[in-house]
Design an enzyme around this catalytic site. Structure first.
Site, PDB file in Angstrom:
ATOM      1  N   ASP A 513       3.261   1.099   0.783  1.00 24.99           N
ATOM      2  CA  ASP A 513       3.758   0.489  -0.450  1.00 24.99           C
ATOM      3  C   ASP A 513       3.505   1.462  -1.606  1.00 24.99           C
ATOM      4  O   ASP A 513       2.818   2.477  -1.450  1.00 24.99           O
ATOM      5  CB  ASP A 513       3.015  -0.829  -0.679  1.00 24.99           C
ATOM      6  CG  ASP A 513       3.694  -1.731  -1.701  1.00 24.99           C
ATOM      7  OD1 ASP A 513       4.785  -1.379  -2.184  1.00 24.99           O
ATOM      8  OD2 ASP A 513       3.113  -2.786  -2.019  1.00 24.99           O
ATOM      9  N   ASP A 588       9.822  -6.393  -4.447  1.00 24.06           N
ATOM     10  CA  ASP A 588       9.183  -7.585  -5.002  1.00 24.06           C
ATOM     11  C   ASP A 588      10.205  -8.552  -5.584  1.00 24.06           C
ATOM     12  O   ASP A 588      10.452  -8.565  -6.792  1.00 24.06           O
ATOM     13  CB  ASP A 588       8.165  -7.177  -6.057  1.00 24.06           C
ATOM     14  CG  ASP A 588       7.047  -6.328  -5.459  1.00 24.06           C
ATOM     15  OD1 ASP A 588       6.873  -6.381  -4.235  1.00 24.06           O
ATOM     16  OD2 ASP A 588       6.362  -5.634  -6.216  1.00 24.06           O
TER      17      ASP A 588
END
Length: 914
Positions: A513, A588
């Protein structure tokens, strides 16, 4: 461009993206605040200053070089042109004699593309015509103003500089600090790079250590180079409190191409806003009823793309035309023109350049359960048991950043995860796996082994003054490993060895990430552009960073197994070629209906540019979904390539059994449908790995002449045989699905109801509905004994669903291997069968006679849809021995069910209907 082409599909355009968790527009530049973009956009269409110097033309068997001169400033450029195998053309433009090398993107192309002969057809003082192979395709070079046109017959396919918008800012010395000399720093950098670029053409290397007089770079007859006045932002600019020094001055470039009418769809995250996030795939695909083409812009710097269309009316004599301007901050022009002509051809062409989708282990295609964060080992155990208690299969449970010791990656929190191997062994006993996050920002801490080793090896990215670059991320003050350095990548890979990554085991996989890279206190939430990766600035390599992180991680997982096991690595940041290293998710998102809906075109776009292994966080990362939204997201996610539920730290827990028994049952059914279809998913990914064809496809890919399909993005195809229309609207009582294909039929996979193609069909829905249709003429393989994980189902029997066309024909494939190693490639250990039904005969034929593999799986059931009742059914095995097969026929649904033919899934066999 004057191309006569009808209506075009929305093209794919995935481009320069930065990192952000919540969208704050003030954190990101507009073009007006990005001075290179502003300068380039201020240039208006008109007379191009560039002229082709035809007397400099050099032509080898496969390469044409030609100098261009800017009549305004006398700077010369070098044009290189290649005809590539597979109906592609490559165009490169660089400075003829730059003061220092300009960045050319490495490691994205899988090999030097194979070339084909070029030949001059005609030439005069106005230009030349080249043959691109065959009798139809020609490349026309116009001298003044310079222009390139690729034509086929009388149709212009692509034009370069047709509107005079080509612009190339050349490297130069800063007037207020250096007169005509380049600094000794640049000179020494050039010396260190000379060996790297020794394979470049001599014309690119005719520089004397970067110390030559600038005026001597022009040919005498052209006159000296005329240095333009500096414009704002040429040598430095500010964004908020961040200063961007530009030691090379303005280095931006712009390339203008035209072709037929297109629309654009960008990879975005705030809905209907083209602001960039996470990843970049600089590919543009256009499609009309007559042709599909693509453009691959190989440049890793920040890039803006302007698209404008002239739509010709029915009665207009003017052809439809689209102008595309690519504006990059640095690097060179390196463009691959993929000429199709079919959609499948473009996918093959792009795959030949950047590679195909990696072939994941079967378990990675199953269901993944994640949240930020599962608290400790007991929490992991409880969630694992919850799936068993509620009879919901899953394969992977995930751990986010809180599992580490203070955000120190490659470690475990000793109080919360004191015995990680015990936890992993407990999962392994159930044939399940775990993913742990490893991010590429490293806590600056003298007590942290990883940090100390990176610093001692001098592997960190540097700031503009030469010290280690530091920024703020999850651990606090962080260093950023220079993943552009192959030595750094090799060291990073070695850290995944079991004796280095303490507590890890073979059923632990990795999640990368924040690898854009994300810098909370950096400009635009990322790294400063004047940070240094060796001799290159971050502005040159930004979009490569995430690809390199995922590559190094995937290599590490392969190496830890001695090259035996296929890795699974999920990445947030990506670039062209990232498909070779694992999966991508859309970042996200939020628990909103709009985010569910847009997950479809986002994954479709990624699939079209090679990245088939895509998915969105089921349920939405931010916020808390209603029960209805959660169910609909599970139903949609079950039919997208990467299937993972994920949630933010501050959201309420949302494991599938926490919304009451009715919701649990609906989620269970969606997940079970995914597991039943795993054989089909696996075969589709095998074909994607071999051929580059996308797994999840827009309808126009398979129906390129049907204009109705061009704008559809709420339904899609899996391969060519399953059509999926998820329910993505709140309170929906029905959806309208378009079933393509005149003369074709589609069957509802749940009811077996038959529908004609080439129609829009209203489908009433309830909360349990997942509208899915199987194409008549196809055979889909399923496994219908659903167990706790995919690994538990490996040797279970198959059920074949044979959906007949109107002509009584169907075919399909079955692929089987060990589901997790590279033995399918290295040892040719796999089974690949062709299944076909014709003339009332169903047969299985070996597509890989030189492969060697056996399976314990057998054919448990055959369901033939759209046929008639036979008087008898006979199975003939590979030895010619015949036996009767039990069957049932439902005259209402016209479904014939053959029970327990009992033949091995890897054997030759024939079923005869009499």
């Amino acid at each position: 461009m004057a191309a006569s082409c009808g209506r075009f599909v929305p093209l794919v355009l995935l481009f320069f993206c930065l990192s952000a968790h919540a969208v704050d527009h003030s954190n990101f530049k507009t073009c007006d605040k990005s001075t290179f973009c502003k300068r380039q956009r201020e240039l208006k269409p008109g007379q191009s200053p560039y002229r082709a110097l035809l007397d400099t033309l050099e032509l080898s068997n496969s390469r044409l070089t030609l100098q261009l001169i800017n009549n305004n400033n006398k700077v010369r450029l070098l044009l290189e042109l290649y005809r590539l195998q597979g109906n592609m053309t490559r165009v490169k433009i660089n400075e003829l004699k730059p003061l220092k090398p300009r960045f050319e993107v490495p490691d994205v192309l899988i090999t030097d593309p194979l070339t084909e002969p070029l030949s001059v057809v005609t030439q005069d003082e106005n230009g030349l015509v080249l043959s691109l192979g065959g009798d139809e395709q020609r490349l026309i070079v116009s001298a003044q103003p310079f222009r390139l046109d690729i034509v086929e017959g009388r149709q212009v396919l692509v034009s370069l500089n047709s509107r005079g918008l080509l612009a190339f800012e050349h490297l130069r010395a800063r007037k207020d600090t250096i007169s005509h000399k380049i600094s000794s720093t640049v000179g020494s950098m050039w010396d260190s790079l000379k060996s790297i670029f020794s394979s470049k053409s001599e014309s690119n290397l005719e520089q004397d250590s970067g110390q030559e007089n600038v005026e001597q770079r022009a040919d005498e007859k052209d006159g000296p180079i005329i240095e333009e006045e500096d414009k704002p932002g040429m040598w430095e600019e500010m964004f908020k409190s961040h200063s961007d020094s530009k030691p090379n001055g303005g280095t931006s470039l712009r390339h203008s191409r035209t072709r037929g009418h297109t629309k654009t769809k960008k990879h975005r995250y705030e809905l209907h806003n083209p602001m960039a996030l996470y990843g970049s795939v600089p590919v543009l695909i256009s499609h009309c009823t007559e042709r599909t083409m693509g453009i691959f812009w190989l440049n890793a710097a920040e890039t803006w793309v302007d698209i404008s269309s002239n739509t010709a009316g029915k009665d207009s004599s003017e052809d439809a035309q689209t102008d595309v301007r690519w504006i990059s901050e640095s690097g060179i022009i390196d463009v691959f023109i993929m000429l199709g002509p079919k959609p499948t051809d473009v996918f093959t062409q792009y795959a030949s350049l950047t590679g195909t989708q990696s072939f994941p282990p079967l378990s990675a295609l199953a269901y993944h359960q994640c949240r930020w964060n599962y608290n400790d080992q007991e929490d992991v155990k409880a969630v694992d048991q919850g799936f068993d208690e509620h009879d919901i299969p899953y394969d992977f449970i995930w751990l986010d950043i809180e599992h580490t010791d203070g955000k120190r990656y490659f470690t475990w929190d000793s109080s919360k995860f004191p015995q990680p191997k015990d936890m992993l062994q407990g999962l392994m006993d159930k044939r399940r796996k775990l993913v742990a996050i490893v991010d590429p920002h490293i806590k600056v801490d003298s007590g942290y082994k990883i940090h100390n080793e990176i610093r001692s090896k001098n592997f960190y990215v540097k700031n503009k003054d030469g010290g280690d670059y530091e920024g703020w991320c999850w651990p606090g003050n962080s260093g950023y490993p220079d993943f552009t350095n192959p030595e750094m990548r090799a060291w990073w890979s070695s850290m995944f060895a079991y004796d280095q990554y303490e507590g890890s085991m073979e059923n632990q996989y990795i999640w990368n990430d924040m690898n854009e890279p994300s810098v909370f206190n950096g400009p635009e939430v990322t790294m400063h552009k004047d940070a240094l990766h060796g001799v290159w600035e971050h502005r040159d390599v930004h979009n490569l960073y995430g690809l390199y992180v995922q590559k190094a991680t995937a290599d590490g997982l392969i190496q830890r197994s001695g090259g035996v096991e296929r890795p699974f690595v999920l990445t947030r940041a990506f670039f062209a070629g990232s498909q070779r290293y694992g999966a991508v998710w859309t970042g996200d998102n939020a628990a909103e209906w709009g985010h569910l809906k847009i997950s479809i075109p986002m994954c479709l776009s990624l699939g079209l540019v090679g990245i088939s292994f895509c998915g969105a966080d089921v349920g939405g990362f931010f916020k808390h979904p209603s029960a209805e939204l959660l169910v609909r997201w599970y139903q949609a996610g079950a039919y997208q390539p990467f299937f993972r539920a994920h949630a933010h730290l501050d959201t309420p827990r949302r494991e599938p059994w926490l919304f009451g028994p009715e919701i649990t049952a609906l989620i269970r059914e969606a997940v079970r449908q995914r597991y039943a279809l795993l054989p089909n998913w696996y075969q589709l990914f095998y074909n994607a790995h071999r051929t580059g064809q996308p797994v999840m496809r827009p309808l126009w890919v398979e129906y390129p002449e049907d204009v109705t399909t061009f704008s559809i993005e709420d339904e899609y195809l899996l391969g060519k045989d399953l059509l999926v229309h998820p329910v993505t609207d709140e309170g929906s009582m029905g959806v309208t699905a378009y079933l393509p294909g005149k003369g074709e039929v589609w069957y509802d996979v749940h009811t077996f109801q038959k529908h004609d193609g080439s129609q829009s069909l209203f489908i009433p829905v309830t909360m349990s509905s997942i509208p899915v249709f199987q194409r008549g003429g196809s055979i889909i393989c399923r496994k219908e004994r659903i167990r706790r994980s995919s690994s538990c189902m490996e040797n279970d029997p198959y059920t074949l669903y044979v959906a007949l066309s109107l002509q009584g024909f169907a075919d399909g494939e079955l692929y089987i291997d060990d589901f997790h190693t590279f033995n399918f490639e290295k040892e040719k250990q796999f089974i690949h069968r062709h299944l076909s039904f014709s003339a009332n005969t169903l047969s299985s034929r070996n597509l890989a006679p030189d492969s060697h593999f056996s399976t314990g799986s057998w054919i448990e059931k055959i369901v033939i849809i759209g046929g008639s009742r036979p008087s008898s059914v006979t199975l003939r095995n590979a030895d010619g021995i015949e036996s009767a097969v039990e069957f049932d026929f439902d005259s209402v649904t016209t479904v014939l069910t053959l029970r327990k033919p009992g033949v091995n899934a890897g054997a030759d066999w024939t079923v005869l209907l009499r």
